[in-house]
Design a protein around this motif. Sequence first.
Motif, PDB file in Angstrom:
ATOM      1  N   VAL A   7       0.899  -1.340   0.120  1.00 53.51           N
ATOM      2  CA  VAL A   7      -0.055  -0.025   0.085  1.00 53.51           C
ATOM      3  C   VAL A   7       0.704   1.294   0.112  1.00 53.51           C
ATOM      4  O   VAL A   7       0.673   2.389  -0.764  1.00 53.51           O
ATOM      5  N   SER A   8       1.872   1.000   0.568  1.00 48.46           N
ATOM      6  CA  SER A   8       2.801   2.179   0.795  1.00 48.46           C
ATOM      7  C   SER A   8       4.500   1.873   1.119  1.00 48.46           C
ATOM      8  O   SER A   8       4.587   1.065   1.784  1.00 48.46           O
ATOM      9  N   ILE A   9       5.199   2.857   0.637  1.00 45.26           N
ATOM     10  CA  ILE A   9       6.616   2.561   1.005  1.00 45.26           C
ATOM     11  C   ILE A   9       7.167   3.898   1.294  1.00 45.26           C
ATOM     12  O   ILE A   9       6.961   5.083   0.622  1.00 45.26           O
ATOM     13  N   ASP A  10       7.894   3.977   2.498  1.00 46.40           N
ATOM     14  CA  ASP A  10       8.434   5.229   3.003  1.00 46.40           C
ATOM     15  C   ASP A  10      10.239   4.856   2.946  1.00 46.40           C
ATOM     16  O   ASP A  10      10.750   4.079   3.756  1.00 46.40           O
ATOM     17  N   PRO A  11      10.708   5.055   1.937  1.00 49.90           N
ATOM     18  CA  PRO A  11      12.142   4.645   1.724  1.00 49.90           C
ATOM     19  C   PRO A  11      13.075   5.339   2.749  1.00 49.90           C
ATOM     20  O   PRO A  11      14.296   4.813   3.006  1.00 49.90           O
TER      21      PRO A  11
ATOM     22  N   ASN B 283      25.841  -2.558  -7.282  1.00 47.62           N
ATOM     23  CA  ASN B 283      25.072  -3.405  -6.458  1.00 47.62           C
ATOM     24  C   ASN B 283      23.740  -3.191  -6.161  1.00 47.62           C
ATOM     25  O   ASN B 283      22.868  -3.587  -5.289  1.00 47.62           O
ATOM     26  N   MET B 284      22.992  -2.212  -7.198  1.00 44.87           N
ATOM     27  CA  MET B 284      21.610  -1.832  -7.095  1.00 44.87           C
ATOM     28  C   MET B 284      21.222  -0.923  -5.939  1.00 44.87           C
ATOM     29  O   MET B 284      19.829  -1.190  -5.506  1.00 44.87           O
ATOM     30  N   SER B 285      22.057  -0.547  -5.200  1.00 42.72           N
ATOM     31  CA  SER B 285      21.556   0.205  -4.050  1.00 42.72           C
ATOM     32  C   SER B 285      21.009   1.647  -4.584  1.00 42.72           C
ATOM     33  O   SER B 285      21.303   2.153  -5.576  1.00 42.72           O
ATOM     34  N   THR B 286      20.002   2.069  -3.847  1.00 43.33           N
ATOM     35  CA  THR B 286      19.321   3.144  -4.190  1.00 43.33           C
ATOM     36  C   THR B 286      19.974   4.549  -3.346  1.00 43.33           C
ATOM     37  O   THR B 286      20.977   4.380  -2.554  1.00 43.33           O
TER      38      THR B 286
ATOM     39  N   PHE C  13      18.679   5.646  -0.991  1.00 41.36           N
ATOM     40  CA  PHE C  13      18.350   5.852   0.224  1.00 41.36           C
ATOM     41  C   PHE C  13      19.063   4.594   1.082  1.00 41.36           C
ATOM     42  O   PHE C  13      19.135   3.507   0.344  1.00 41.36           O
ATOM     43  N   PRO C  14      19.597   4.861   2.191  1.00 43.67           N
ATOM     44  CA  PRO C  14      20.402   3.988   2.823  1.00 43.67           C
ATOM     45  C   PRO C  14      19.691   2.463   3.040  1.00 43.67           C
ATOM     46  O   PRO C  14      18.671   2.689   3.669  1.00 43.67           O
ATOM     47  N   ASP C  15      20.283   1.551   2.771  1.00 37.65           N
ATOM     48  CA  ASP C  15      19.802   0.158   2.994  1.00 37.65           C
ATOM     49  C   ASP C  15      18.560  -0.311   2.299  1.00 37.65           C
ATOM     50  O   ASP C  15      17.372  -1.017   2.672  1.00 37.65           O
ATOM     51  N   VAL C  16      18.331   0.687   1.134  1.00 37.54           N
ATOM     52  CA  VAL C  16      17.142   0.261   0.391  1.00 37.54           C
ATOM     53  C   VAL C  16      17.773   0.060  -1.127  1.00 37.54           C
ATOM     54  O   VAL C  16      18.545   0.753  -1.637  1.00 37.54           O
ATOM     55  N   TYR C  17      17.513  -1.280  -1.621  1.00 41.57           N
ATOM     56  CA  TYR C  17      17.839  -1.780  -3.048  1.00 41.57           C
ATOM     57  C   TYR C  17      16.619  -1.645  -3.918  1.00 41.57           C
ATOM     58  O   TYR C  17      15.542  -1.865  -3.548  1.00 41.57           O
ATOM     59  N   ALA C  18      17.049  -1.861  -5.180  1.00 43.56           N
ATOM     60  CA  ALA C  18      15.900  -1.951  -6.261  1.00 43.56           C
ATOM     61  C   ALA C  18      16.555  -2.868  -7.318  1.00 43.56           C
ATOM     62  O   ALA C  18      17.752  -2.690  -7.623  1.00 43.56           O
ATOM     63  N   VAL C  19      15.846  -3.811  -7.807  1.00 44.36           N
ATOM     64  CA  VAL C  19      16.204  -4.892  -8.811  1.00 44.36           C
ATOM     65  C   VAL C  19      15.098  -4.915  -9.926  1.00 44.36           C
ATOM     66  O   VAL C  19      13.918  -4.857  -9.519  1.00 44.36           O
ATOM     67  N   GLY C  20      15.578  -5.282 -10.988  1.00 48.24           N
ATOM     68  CA  GLY C  20      14.449  -5.477 -12.174  1.00 48.24           C
ATOM     69  C   GLY C  20      13.826  -4.322 -12.899  1.00 48.24           C
ATOM     70  O   GLY C  20      14.462  -3.401 -13.014  1.00 48.24           O
TER      71      GLY C  20
END
Length: 378
Positions: A79-83, A270-273, A275-282
């Motif tokens: 429903v929601s993501i707070d990066p 390494n696909m890091s965004t 935002f610390p400790d937030v990654y994204a792939v695909g």
Amino acid sequence: MAKQILILGAGFGGLELSTILSDEVANEVEVTLIDKAEAFRFGFSKFELMFGRATMSDISLYYRDLVKPGVEFRQETVVSIDPSSKQVVTDAGTYDPDILVVALGADYDIESTPGFAEGGHEFYTFDGALALNDVLTEFSSGSIVIGIIGQPYKCPPAPCEAAMLLHEYMVERGIRSDIDISLVAQWQIPVPPSPDGSKAILARFEELGISYVPNTIITSIDPAKKVAMTSEGGEIPYNLFLGIPVHRVPDVVESSGLAVDGWIPVDDKNMSTRFPDVYAVGDVTSAPAPKAGVFAESEAKAVAEHLIAEIKGGGTPTPWQGFGVCYVEFGDNLVGKVNANFLPGRPPTAPFDDASLEFAEEKVEFAAERKRRWFTTT
């Protein structure tokens, strides 16, 4: 204390990442894998639905069968993501992980193309491919136009595959001579990173009597006149329009602030965004690679290496290598193979291996091996 890792999306990227973490550091992590669907399905299985060769159940690998040490699957909708805080809210609860990985893929914006919803069909969703089977069963003559409406889009060779498999389907029904098939694309060649692959596809098109219309941008559909309108004011008549819709990030990603210029930017090592400790792939990212499952998988491997080194407190993780294999259906059980490499810092390369029965068998094993690895406990 075990690291709490939350993975949003159980496609190629989410399944690969959760599997590696389970295999390598199961006792040191607690992985929660979330997806709104009940099952994983290979993207190429859409053609099985489209041409009536399989049911939805036949192509489904149900997440209820996923049993991995250190991994728990939950069927929920994000429903929601707070990066900034890494807090995620779903329709079933709230999560505050140590590490967040977003692998929610790309959604389709059919409404952004005027007339498409009313005057066309798509086969990029599983429901759309299944519905299209009923349409194709009733179609017996006229012009079929496959139109690539926006870019980037998933699996670049898929529109070409659709054209070649439509030819095969219509031959089997004995009505191919009554049907024209054409593919309208925005580029001079079908798969720009692979000149050899494009050459083979165009040769196959010529052999099968399929038209390729290059350098053409479709902007809208006129259902009443049954024409696709182009950016230069032209009209392409059709009896059946099959469109590859505009792709976009899911709404929940857009509202999170993760996306920049339409997609989530990532460090291509390494696909890091940002935002610390937030990654994204695909497909949800702007990583310099095609939107295809094999690249989501390779990106997940890079994230896994990075996280495992961090968890174990040592080692040098291998950065993302940008390599992926793409199988291309040519019809008649022939499959070609694109060996793509989008290694950061170098021009992309994509040599092509000619279509053969052997690559058709290799594609079957490609799927079987992932089924074993992702859904079987080692």
